[in-house]
Design a protein around this motif. Structure first.
Motif, short mmCIF file in Angstrom:
data_model
loop_
_atom_site.label_atom_id
_atom_site.label_comp_id
_atom_site.label_asym_id
_atom_site.label_seq_id
_atom_site.Cartn_x
_atom_site.Cartn_y
_atom_site.Cartn_z
N LYS A 40 0.84 -1.19 0.00
CA LYS A 40 0.00 0.00 0.00
C LYS A 40 0.88 1.25 0.00
N PRO A 41 0.39 2.33 -0.59
CA PRO A 41 1.18 3.57 -0.62
C PRO A 41 1.59 4.04 0.77
N SER A 42 0.74 3.84 1.77
CA SER A 42 1.08 4.27 3.12
C SER A 42 2.26 3.46 3.67
N VAL A 44 4.65 2.03 1.82
CA VAL A 44 5.83 2.48 1.07
C VAL A 44 6.34 3.78 1.66
N LYS A 45 5.43 4.69 1.98
CA LYS A 45 5.81 5.98 2.55
C LYS A 45 6.47 5.79 3.92
#
Length: 63
Positions: A40-42, A44-45
């Motif tokens: 999920k992008p979160s 990865v961030k």
């Protein structure tokens, strides 16, 4: 698709080495590894932030 020309009588190990080098150069292996599992992008961030903190800590210890 990666194409590796193989000469007549060329050793298979040498051809495999050429293939691996070409695959590494084009970034195919890296992309396959990233696509193997969806993050999920979160997530990865968060991983990027943790890495940035770690690198910053190393740089401060170096000084």
């Amino acid at each position: 698709m990666i194409i590796v020309p193989v000469k007549e009588g060329e050793n298979i190990e040498k051809a495999l080495k050429k293939f691996k080098r070409k695959a590494e150069k084009t970034g195919v292996i890296k992309e396959v590894r990233t696509r193997k599992q969806y993050d999920k992008p979160s997530v990865v961030k968060r991983i990027k932030m943790q890495h940035a903190v770690y690198v910053n800590k190393l740089r401060q210890e170096e000084e």
